[in-house]
Design a protein around this motif. Structure first.
Motif, PDB file in Angstrom:
ATOM      1  N   ASN A  27       4.896   0.031  21.173  1.00 22.39           N
ATOM      2  CA  ASN A  27       5.734  -0.302  20.026  1.00 22.39           C
ATOM      3  C   ASN A  27       4.971  -1.111  18.977  1.00 22.39           C
ATOM      4  O   ASN A  27       5.067  -2.328  18.912  1.00 22.39           O
ATOM      5  CB  ASN A  27       6.962  -1.075  20.515  1.00 22.39           C
ATOM      6  N   TYR A  28       4.174  -0.428  18.189  1.00 23.93           N
ATOM      7  CA  TYR A  28       3.580  -1.086  17.025  1.00 23.93           C
ATOM      8  C   TYR A  28       3.167  -0.038  16.008  1.00 23.93           C
ATOM      9  O   TYR A  28       3.537   1.133  16.128  1.00 23.93           O
ATOM     10  CB  TYR A  28       2.451  -2.052  17.413  1.00 23.93           C
ATOM     11  N   ILE A  29       2.414  -0.446  15.019  1.00 19.32           N
ATOM     12  CA  ILE A  29       2.271   0.410  13.836  1.00 19.32           C
ATOM     13  C   ILE A  29       1.580   1.748  14.134  1.00 19.32           C
ATOM     14  O   ILE A  29       2.026   2.803  13.685  1.00 19.32           O
ATOM     15  CB  ILE A  29       1.555  -0.341  12.688  1.00 19.32           C
TER      16      ILE A  29
ATOM     17  N   GLU B 175       8.457  -7.418  19.482  1.00 16.54           N
ATOM     18  CA  GLU B 175       9.394  -6.299  19.578  1.00 16.54           C
ATOM     19  C   GLU B 175      10.158  -6.038  18.285  1.00 16.54           C
ATOM     20  O   GLU B 175      10.313  -4.909  17.868  1.00 16.54           O
ATOM     21  CB  GLU B 175      10.393  -6.554  20.713  1.00 16.54           C
TER      22      GLU B 175
ATOM     23  N   TRP C  45      -3.796  10.058   3.211  1.00 13.35           N
ATOM     24  CA  TRP C  45      -2.398  10.346   2.833  1.00 13.35           C
ATOM     25  C   TRP C  45      -2.190  11.841   3.020  1.00 13.35           C
ATOM     26  O   TRP C  45      -2.405  12.625   2.101  1.00 13.35           O
ATOM     27  CB  TRP C  45      -2.126   9.981   1.371  1.00 13.35           C
TER      28      TRP C  45
ATOM     29  N   ARG D 137       0.815  -1.215   0.000  1.00 16.06           N
ATOM     30  CA  ARG D 137       0.000   0.000   0.000  1.00 16.06           C
ATOM     31  C   ARG D 137       0.850   1.268   0.000  1.00 16.06           C
ATOM     32  O   ARG D 137       0.381   2.345  -0.302  1.00 16.06           O
ATOM     33  CB  ARG D 137      -0.950  -0.001   1.189  1.00 16.06           C
TER      34      ARG D 137
ATOM     35  N   TRP E 100       7.178   0.732   7.365  1.00 11.77           N
ATOM     36  CA  TRP E 100       6.831   1.671   8.436  1.00 11.77           C
ATOM     37  C   TRP E 100       7.786   1.617   9.609  1.00 11.77           C
ATOM     38  O   TRP E 100       7.685   2.395  10.546  1.00 11.77           O
ATOM     39  CB  TRP E 100       5.361   1.588   8.855  1.00 11.77           C
TER      40      TRP E 100
ATOM     41  N   ARG F 187       4.980   9.956  13.354  1.00 13.28           N
ATOM     42  CA  ARG F 187       5.564  10.515  12.145  1.00 13.28           C
ATOM     43  C   ARG F 187       4.836  11.812  11.776  1.00 13.28           C
ATOM     44  O   ARG F 187       5.449  12.820  11.441  1.00 13.28           O
ATOM     45  CB  ARG F 187       5.436   9.511  11.006  1.00 13.28           C
TER      46      ARG F 187
ATOM     47  N   GLU G 130      -4.177   4.158  11.728  1.00 14.63           N
ATOM     48  CA  GLU G 130      -2.997   4.916  11.339  1.00 14.63           C
ATOM     49  C   GLU G 130      -3.057   5.448   9.907  1.00 14.63           C
ATOM     50  O   GLU G 130      -2.124   6.103   9.455  1.00 14.63           O
ATOM     51  CB  GLU G 130      -1.745   4.055  11.530  1.00 14.63           C
ATOM     52  N   ALA G 131      -4.133   5.140   9.181  1.00 12.12           N
ATOM     53  CA  ALA G 131      -4.299   5.602   7.787  1.00 12.12           C
ATOM     54  C   ALA G 131      -3.270   4.983   6.845  1.00 12.12           C
ATOM     55  O   ALA G 131      -2.760   3.921   7.117  1.00 12.12           O
ATOM     56  CB  ALA G 131      -4.289   7.120   7.686  1.00 12.12           C
ATOM     57  N   GLN G 132      -2.991   5.662   5.728  1.00  8.47           N
ATOM     58  CA  GLN G 132      -2.137   5.114   4.673  1.00  8.47           C
ATOM     59  C   GLN G 132      -2.708   3.808   4.115  1.00  8.47           C
ATOM     60  O   GLN G 132      -1.985   2.880   3.796  1.00  8.47           O
ATOM     61  CB  GLN G 132      -0.696   4.853   5.161  1.00  8.47           C
TER      62      GLN G 132
ATOM     63  N   LYS H  68       3.767   4.481  15.789  1.00 11.60           N
ATOM     64  CA  LYS H  68       4.873   4.885  14.911  1.00 11.60           C
ATOM     65  C   LYS H  68       4.382   5.806  13.798  1.00 11.60           C
ATOM     66  O   LYS H  68       4.988   6.832  13.511  1.00 11.60           O
ATOM     67  CB  LYS H  68       5.531   3.638  14.314  1.00 11.60           C
ATOM     68  N   GLU H  69       3.286   5.427  13.170  1.00 13.17           N
ATOM     69  CA  GLU H  69       2.767   6.237  12.068  1.00 13.17           C
ATOM     70  C   GLU H  69       2.234   7.573  12.580  1.00 13.17           C
ATOM     71  O   GLU H  69       2.398   8.614  11.961  1.00 13.17           O
ATOM     72  CB  GLU H  69       1.653   5.480  11.326  1.00 13.17           C
TER      73      GLU H  69
ATOM     74  N   GLN I 259       9.653  -5.827  15.251  1.00 14.38           N
ATOM     75  CA  GLN I 259       8.588  -5.797  14.268  1.00 14.38           C
ATOM     76  C   GLN I 259       9.060  -5.451  12.867  1.00 14.38           C
ATOM     77  O   GLN I 259       8.392  -5.766  11.903  1.00 14.38           O
ATOM     78  CB  GLN I 259       7.522  -4.822  14.718  1.00 14.38           C
TER      79      GLN I 259
END
Lengths: 398, 437
Positions: free
Chosen positions: B185-187, A182, B400, A106, A117, B194, B144-146, B190-191, A184
């Motif tokens: 600590n996961y998506i 962790e 986006w 994506r 990511w 950003r 988190e979109a995208q 993090k997103e 990931q």
């Protein structure tokens, strides 16, 4: 082999060892497996039922691997999912890497989205070998087996077994689960690895069936052989086995590696079939589930793990489905809990084991049955995994 | 002739029986379902939320909110006279089970659409199924979109709807420009971070540190020390689950007050403030599109009806509210375009509007996300939020965002995207509305 059965003093009776696989079992097995194998044709290869059957077969092989070490050798592992999980992740990573090479993610790039990511811009060099499918499969099988060997040397050579061994294996599963969540950037973390084209439908189902057959025959050959007899004697009384001159640690290491190999194979097929792996597939919960399936189906039987897996997982799927949910709602889990309690309390030998006991009681004793009974008796006395703990004094048969 | 061993016989016949039950039973099981699907006097809608397992608590509340909406719609006469029949599945918080249940709902129950999923993990596991079999999923969680799948409608907030006004507000109203970021600590964190970093840069604020704790982590003394040493004057938290509760508690215990160093977050809802003991959350800020205290007639009646049905102690939160109004959006869309998937995806759902508890919401015609309101709440001693700021109008979703991805956009009205999506699955597996601009 000739055994003189004392008693009566008549001519010695010639007794043959039971055949590895009786003819009728072959016929029945072939029938059942072909029924399963052709299921995509009469229920449609897109059906979720076909998906479930393939998945359950992988789970059943996993349960069989637990049965080998627990039911036949008396090692309770609460971390068997480690070997299943590593096998699954190797194959899933390989398939995902190859899939993203051809289909942009994506984000529009050609590396897996979880790498993107996490700030990676290309596949790390140590993962490059996974792009080749044979290498990935080889690693999926080799790494868990090697890990089991190392684990076996560390624990069994130091005479760590019983509860302590169970706790260490549990820790192993916890560590791997944490590691996956962790790191990931390399494992997909909490979300796991998904969205790659998995192998579906009849052709791969036949592969799973073939591996099932190989595993069943292999397990039968192993437990039926002299090695198998030694393993059972280790389960029933490891101190005696040691005194008789058997290297108990080596036997344990051997069967642990075989079991890890089997679990890894199941995991590898599972990843290819289902198309999703997550950290849960490598964690302690899944390990314990495998133990439950084995217990429900019947420890120290080869068909037990299969019956147990299909029954428990199948029931879970049906009960959590619309037809039942409408009047059980979220309480359906109590039903499953009650089933497990009932099994532990009333049929500790599991479904297959209990029916077997009952049939044997009614039979007249041929030698193989007597031998099985001895087996069973000794096993009953050693129901606990603790090799020293289960013996009831004063009840020694013979 | 050799004697058949009874034990082996038993094992064999057991296996045969198992095979027969599976091979023979399953087709019956689902033949029945197909028969049901063909009745046609109801409209089937799948509900796919975990009622058991680790995320059951939050997902059960989503499930409840959707059932409440369905009950209301049916009581008001259904969709063009047809009742909605919910088909409920419990995926047990397991990602593979989510995918299997999704497949069952689409192929066997032949539901018109599915309301479901909560975590990104579960959404990502079902999306390939929805895309391959052309199902319709309505997903209520902020995420988190995208992402921009043809077969998914996103009714929860995307980061731009929660963050774009939040950061300037902190600078202007709290007068704070030194931010410390802590997340799980996961998506999602993090997103989100950003975007947050880009926003900090835009308004000239400082990034004093960024740290990620393992999921489920509950020991934050080192983190809190780091925050104290960094000189940050506020914390931006994207912690989730149990970590939220632990972090707020330990933050207070270590002597920080909300006046000195407020925690600002796009995640913490009424659910968590109740779980941690409201005094620990009091004074900290949350940016969300909905709070239970939102003052609209629609919300008053929603909260009232929810409590009447599920108990007076229940709290409502933003994700539940999205679960509730997405059910209405779906019902309106079915009334408009019928139940066929592509009609629903390209005619029924896009542009659909509803007076939700948070205010009027609308599904964007281009990117299939939802126009939502932005609000900032300050936690009170009773666990509810005082709404200190509300956007003047509902905010356009942007999966986006321009300041991070200037070359990407999601547009389901674009002809080249539509041409690509028209190709069958066997030829084209990219079902995303994302395109380069």
């Amino acid at each position: 082999m000739t055994i003189n059965l004392a008693g009566g003093g008549s001519t010695p009776r010639k007794v043959r060892r039971a055949r590895l696989i009786p003819i009728w079992a072959l016929i029945l097995g072939a029938f059942v497996l072909s029924l399963i194998g052709t299921s995509p044709h009469y229920i449609g290869s897109d059906s979720y039922v076909v998906g479930l059957i393939g998945k359950f077969l992988c789970f059943a092989i996993f349960a069989l691997s637990i049965d080998l070490i627990w039911g036949f050798t008396g090692i309770l592992s609460l971390g068997q999912a480690v070997y299943f999980g590593i096998g699954a992740y190797m194959v899933a990573l390989s398939m995902k890497l190859n899939y993203t090479l051809e289909n942009a993610t994506r984000y529009g790039s050609n590396i897996p989205d979880f790498m993107e990511w996490n700030g990676l811009t290309e596949v790390p060099a140590f993962m490059a070998p996974l792009l080749s499918t044979p290498v990935a499969v080889a690693l999926a099988l080799a790494i868990p087996t090697l890990l089991a060997f190392i684990f076996g040397v560390i624990t069994f050579k130091r005479h760590i077994y019983g509860v302590y061994c169970a706790v260490i294996t549990l820790a192993e599963a916890l560590i791997l689960e944490r590691f996956i969540v962790e790191y990931q950037a390399y494992t997909g973390g909490f979300n796991g690895i998904t969205d790659y084209s998995n192998l579906r439908g009849a052709p791969f189902l036949w592969v799973i069936i073939a591996v099932t057959v190989v595993c069943l025959i292999g397990a039968r050959a192993l437990t039926h052989s002299r090695i198998g007899t030694v393993l059972k004697s280790i389960r029933d009384n490891d101190v005696r086995a040691e005194f008789m001159g058997y290297n108990v640690a080596n036997y344990r290491i051997f069967v642990f590696c075989v079991s890890a190999f089997m679990a890894a194979g199941a995991g590898a097929m599972y990843a290819a079939w289902v198309g999703i792996v997550s950290f849960l597939d490598a964690g302690p919960m899944f390990s314990v589930e495998g133990v439950i399936w084995t217990a429900v189906g019947g420890r120290a039987t080869l068909i037990g793990p299969f019956i147990g897996t299909f029954l428990v997982r199948g029931l879970e799927f049906v009960l959590s489905s619309s037809a039942w949910l409408s009047w059980l709602s979220e309480y359906w889990q109590f039903f499953m809990g009650a089933l497990f309690i009932a099994v532990v309390l009333w049929i500790p030998d599991g479904i297959v084991g209990t029916i077997g006991n009952w049939l044997r009681k009614r039979g007249t004793g041929t030698l193989s049955q007597i031998r099985d009974d001895q087996d069973r008796l000794a096993h009953d006395r050693q129901r606990d995994w603790d090799p020293a703990g289960g013996t009831k004094p004063g009840k020694d048969p013979v | 002739m050799r004697k058949v061993r009874r034990r082996s016989f038993l094992q064999g016949s057991g296996a045969a029986l198992g095979g027969l039950v599976l091979g023979g039973g399953a087709p019956f099981y689902f033949a029945r379902n197909i028969a049901k699907a063909q009745e046609g006097d109801t409209i089937k809608v799948g509900i796919l939320h975990s009622l058991s397992g680790t995320i059951a608590i939050i997902e059960t509340s989503l499930h409840n909110a959707e059932l409440l909406a369905i009950e209301e719609i049916n009581a008001a006469g259904g969709i063009n006279g047809k009742m909605i029949e919910p088909v409920i599945e419990d995926p047990q918080s397991l990602v593979q089970v989510f995918a299997e249940k999704a497949k069952k709902l689409i192929l066997n129950d032949k539901v018109t659409a599915v309301l479901g999923c909560y975590t990104s993990a579960s959404r990502q596991s079902v999306l390939p199924v929805f895309e391959e079999y052309n199902g319709v999923l309505l997903y209520p969680t902020l995420y988190e979109a995208q992402e921009c799948s043809k077969n998914c409608f996103y009714t929860g907030a995307v980061p731009n709807q929660q963050l774009d006004d939040f950061e300037p507000w902190i600078v202007a109203n709290l007068d704070r420009k030194k931010c410390y970021m802590i997340g799980s600590n996961y998506i999602y964190p993090k997103e989100t971070n950003r975007e947050w970093k880009a926003l900090l840069e835009k308004s000239g604020a400082e990034n004093m540190g960024e740290e990620y704790a393992p999921l489920g982590h509950t020991e934050f003394s080192t983190v809190i020390n780091n925050i104290a040493n960094s000189g940050a004057d506020y914390v931006f938290s994207t912690l989730v689950g149990d970590s939220i509760v632990a972090f707020y508690k330990q933050f207070k215990q270590s002597g920080f007050t909300a006046e000195d160093v407020p925690i600002c977050t796009p995640i913490t809802t009424e659910q968590e403030t109740a779980a941690m003991g409201a005094e620990n959350a009091a004074g900290h800020y949350t940016s969300f599109n909905y709070f239970q205290t939102v003052d609209t007639p629609e919300n008053k009646s929603f909260v009232e009806r929810y409590k009447a049905k599920y108990g007076a102690n229940e709290v409502t939160n933003a994700v539940m509210e999205a679960a509730y109004f997405q059910t209405y959006l779906l019902a309106q869309a079915i009334a408009k375009s019928g139940t066929e998937a592509d009609a629903l995806i390209f005619e029924g759902l896009p542009g659909q509007e509803f007076n939700a508890p948070q205010g009027p919401v609308k599904i964007d015609e281009k990117n299939h996300h939802t126009w939502l309101w932005a609000r900032i709440g300050k936690a009170r001693e009773d666990g509810q939020f005082d709404i200190v700021w509300t956007s003047k109008e509902r905010i356009r979703p942007d999966p986006w965002v321009d300041y991070l991805y200037p070359n990407k956009d999601c547009d389901f009205t674009n002809q080249s995207v539509l041409d690509r999506l028209k190709k069958p699955w066997s030829e084209e597996k990219n079902r995303s509305g994302t395109m380069d601009i």
